[in-house]
Write an enzyme that holds these catalytic residues in place. Sequence first.
Site, PDB file in Angstrom:
ATOM      1  N   HIS A   1     -56.237   3.579 -14.162  1.00  0.00           N
ATOM      2  CA  HIS A   1     -54.924   2.934 -14.226  1.00  0.00           C
ATOM      3  C   HIS A   1     -53.916   3.843 -13.551  1.00  0.00           C
ATOM      4  O   HIS A   1     -53.743   4.999 -13.944  1.00  0.00           O
ATOM      5  CB  HIS A   1     -54.508   2.668 -15.674  1.00  0.00           C
ATOM      6  CG  HIS A   1     -53.209   1.919 -15.774  1.00  0.00           C
ATOM      7  ND1 HIS A   1     -53.149   0.543 -15.894  1.00  0.00           N
ATOM      8  CD2 HIS A   1     -51.916   2.350 -15.754  1.00  0.00           C
ATOM      9  CE1 HIS A   1     -51.889   0.163 -15.946  1.00  0.00           C
ATOM     10  NE2 HIS A   1     -51.114   1.235 -15.862  1.00  0.00           N
ATOM     11  N   CYS A   2     -53.238   3.330 -12.525  1.00  0.00           N
ATOM     12  CA  CYS A   2     -52.295   4.129 -11.749  1.00  0.00           C
ATOM     13  C   CYS A   2     -50.872   3.824 -12.216  1.00  0.00           C
ATOM     14  O   CYS A   2     -50.384   2.703 -12.007  1.00  0.00           O
ATOM     15  CB  CYS A   2     -52.440   3.833 -10.259  1.00  0.00           C
ATOM     16  SG  CYS A   2     -51.329   4.818  -9.229  1.00  0.00           S
TER      17      CYS A   2
END
Length: 356
Positions: A181-182
């Site tokens: 997850h960025c």
Amino acid sequence: MRRCPSSVLHLMRYVRLRSCARRGKNRLPLWIRETWSYIKLLVQSLCFNSLTDSDVIFDSIFEPVFWTVDYVTRWFGMVFVCLVVILTTSILVIAYVVLLPLILNTYSPPWIAWHICYGHWNLIMIAFHYYKAAKTSPGYPPMEKNDTPFVSVCKKCIMPKPARTHHCGICNRCILKMDHHCPWLNNCVGHFNHRYFFSFCLFMTLGCVYCSISGRNLFVIHALFILLKTNYQTPAPAYTFKDKVINKSIIYMWVLTSTVGVALGALTIWHAILISRGETSIERHINSKETERMAKWGKVYKNPFNYGKLNNWKIFFGVEKRSHWVTRVLLPSGHTPHSDGLTWSIFPIKKDLIPV
């Protein structure tokens, strides 16, 4: 005067009610009692049975920390996105206001043409891939009943998980071929936007290196001037407010682009290595543990999704013919990945999957 039994009964009830009320006042708040109950349950779960290992204990102890990080990342996602847009816009303003006039007045026409073409091509690639990486859905497994093969059941979604699918605690959903997850995208990096994420990192690194090299001479001149002025107390020339702003802007641009170029360049190289191996960031951890486990039995573990370096890159970029290296890699392209993210060929073969 004889005392009535009913009066004694009322007196005993009154005393009991007062004692219960006093006990209720001394009780702790509800949120403290719930937290204490959760801690007790957590400690008891660590000694539940003999199958508990170090990973379960670690996850249980640090679960509140993970939950807090997920909660903060979820709510501050848009802040990170706005920060990327603001910082990138500030560098663009400095490049157009400071660097571009210098290039037009100093370089020869061929160099001017090269700088203008390369700079705007790099800018278009950065903007396109960042937008697509942030807005494209990473891919989710179907929620309804279907015949898609699966390898396990998600303990949080209570839904079947296809191969290479993992649960994201921030998005609170299962993601197809999840990498991570960025927070800078406010989105998960999964099957359908992994290419956009990597291309954005690559072209942003190239852009930072380009700005850092182009503004190096200006940075050295202004940095030396400030150093001499500070150490030797040289009289300051008559600078206007515009000159001071330009001076600070050049130093700001060089420091920011150099720092981001090094950090993001290291991240890009790491993801390039993972792509060459045919694995994601999560699968890298899983494959390392499987390699150690198989080594204890005297066996060698092989990644079932590794089709060879060249094939891995072809599948990742969706290259099906030679012209796609230009139209799908060096130019903006919104084509879909090679697979649907639900089923995978798990037997590596030596011949090219996509002949080019």
